[in-house]
Design a protein around this motif. Sequence first.
Motif, PDB file in Angstrom:
ATOM      1  N   GLU A 176      44.520  38.016  26.064  1.00  0.00           N
ATOM      2  CA  GLU A 176      43.387  38.861  25.651  1.00  0.00           C
ATOM      3  C   GLU A 176      42.059  38.091  25.683  1.00  0.00           C
ATOM      4  O   GLU A 176      41.356  37.969  24.676  1.00  0.00           O
ATOM      5  N   THR A 178      39.082  38.743  26.858  1.00  0.00           N
ATOM      6  CA  THR A 178      37.760  39.375  26.705  1.00  0.00           C
ATOM      7  C   THR A 178      37.549  40.009  25.336  1.00  0.00           C
ATOM      8  O   THR A 178      36.485  40.582  25.090  1.00  0.00           O
ATOM      9  N   ASN A 179      38.530  39.875  24.434  1.00  0.00           N
ATOM     10  CA  ASN A 179      38.348  40.401  23.071  1.00  0.00           C
ATOM     11  C   ASN A 179      37.089  39.815  22.459  1.00  0.00           C
ATOM     12  O   ASN A 179      36.890  38.611  22.493  1.00  0.00           O
ATOM     13  N   ARG A 186      31.484  40.029  29.196  1.00  0.00           N
ATOM     14  CA  ARG A 186      32.783  40.440  29.776  1.00  0.00           C
ATOM     15  C   ARG A 186      32.666  40.523  31.294  1.00  0.00           C
ATOM     16  O   ARG A 186      33.505  40.018  32.026  1.00  0.00           O
ATOM     17  N   THR A 208      45.920  41.861  28.461  1.00  0.00           N
ATOM     18  CA  THR A 208      44.724  42.543  27.965  1.00  0.00           C
ATOM     19  C   THR A 208      45.067  44.001  27.703  1.00  0.00           C
ATOM     20  O   THR A 208      46.028  44.546  28.265  1.00  0.00           O
ATOM     21  N   HIS A 209      44.267  44.622  26.832  1.00  0.00           N
ATOM     22  CA  HIS A 209      44.359  46.081  26.676  1.00  0.00           C
ATOM     23  C   HIS A 209      43.264  46.742  27.507  1.00  0.00           C
ATOM     24  O   HIS A 209      43.182  47.961  27.552  1.00  0.00           O
ATOM     25  N   ASN A 210      42.408  45.920  28.122  1.00  0.00           N
ATOM     26  CA  ASN A 210      41.311  46.461  28.900  1.00  0.00           C
ATOM     27  C   ASN A 210      41.742  46.656  30.354  1.00  0.00           C
ATOM     28  O   ASN A 210      41.425  45.875  31.245  1.00  0.00           O
ATOM     29  N   THR A 212      41.069  48.906  32.614  1.00  0.00           N
ATOM     30  CA  THR A 212      40.085  49.285  33.636  1.00  0.00           C
ATOM     31  C   THR A 212      39.453  48.037  34.238  1.00  0.00           C
ATOM     32  O   THR A 212      39.271  47.942  35.449  1.00  0.00           O
ATOM     33  N   GLU A 213      39.140  47.058  33.393  1.00  0.00           N
ATOM     34  CA  GLU A 213      38.529  45.833  33.908  1.00  0.00           C
ATOM     35  C   GLU A 213      39.560  44.966  34.637  1.00  0.00           C
ATOM     36  O   GLU A 213      39.268  44.376  35.677  1.00  0.00           O
ATOM     37  N   GLU A 314      45.250  52.580  33.981  1.00  0.00           N
ATOM     38  CA  GLU A 314      45.426  53.165  32.647  1.00  0.00           C
ATOM     39  C   GLU A 314      46.326  54.406  32.707  1.00  0.00           C
ATOM     40  O   GLU A 314      47.185  54.608  31.850  1.00  0.00           O
TER      41      GLU A 314
END
Length: 343
Positions: A176, A178-179, A186, A208-210, A212-213, A314
């Motif tokens: 993770e 970019t948290n 970011r 990561t949970h991001n 899209t990035e 996603e």
Amino acid sequence: MTGAPHSGSPSVSHSAVIEVVDLTKVYRGRTQPANDHISLSVERGQFLGVFGPNGAGKTTLVKQLVGLLRPTSGAIFLDGRDVVADPGSIPLKVGYYGQKVAALRHHTAREVLVFTGCLRGLSVAEARSQAGQVMDRFGVGSHADRRLSRQSGGEQRLAVLLSTFIGMPEILVLDEPTNELDPARRREFWDFLREYVRARGATVVLTTHNLTEAEDVIDTVALIDQGRLVANDTLGALKRLADDRIRLELRLRPGIDQGIEQALQTMEGSVHVQRGRWTILAPRERVDQLMRFLIESIGGEGIDDFRLVTPSLEDLYLQLTANTLPQQAELRIDRVDHAQADH
Ligand SMILES: Nc1ncnc2c1ncn2[C@@H]1O[C@H](COP(=O)(O)OP(=O)(O)OP(=O)(O)O)[C@@H](O)[C@H]1O
């Protein structure tokens, strides 16, 4: 989620930089394994994204990769060397970024970066030079010489994150990363990571949970759900498996929705409404017809905003974890009104 993971390649490869073989981790006092018989491999230069819901077992997996947690059973090999039996070479080869920075709070950002460089075998001068370059790029300059304990959460994490790259390790394990970074940092981080990977030929494992990035940088996906590996393949292969329909996202001016709702019901494809935002999933060959229909029945002035997109990482994630997250499993359902379902 049940069944064997979808995988287009053998789960363990002998040319791999990282090999995980039948890895199981059961924490003390727990009966449910946090990692449950996971096998996967990462080839040299490959970028693996590890995804999954909260508590799925991602951090547990990456901590074992870098020797910070001992597996209950199974094995991990880095460049052919057993991580449990021979942990000594890990700090030299692997740049690891975890989620906690507490131990480094009494050091300045510059010290954290320079110490890390020296641990990875750089001279002090070289470590200082690399630290200066990377801190300049991320605009750390003004607080480089302040203790982390006197910096904001995001500034602390950025300093530790940047130290991961000092000494240019050939393997990166980033949990993770970019948290807590602001949007500009970011974006800068993803650009930097992409350049680093290209220049160094680095092998990367990133959670990561991001999604899209992450979608722009990863080659392969490992999806973990309740400790088990439920999908492991290239991003393209998994997306094709999930859905190849086109998604039209539409925001209409107030009052328009009612008029077209009935008409849309007659169209083939899934329709999903979420607080005034329409998502229409249509087979590729019907997109022309759908667009014509919308323009004719609504007119351009009735549409506030629209975009046409292919299914994203996603979407794939939501579909593959649908059993764990039932309220988000809208992809295969013909018509769901979340605005009503939420209440
Ligand atoms: N030290 C520990 N002792 C006992 N159980 C733990 C410990 N650390 C994690 N767990 C449990 O193991 C499971 C996996 O946790 P893990 O931190 O690996 O999940 P994760 O996928 O990284 O989650 P998140 O996305 O929330 O960071 C969870 O059920 C968690 O509660």
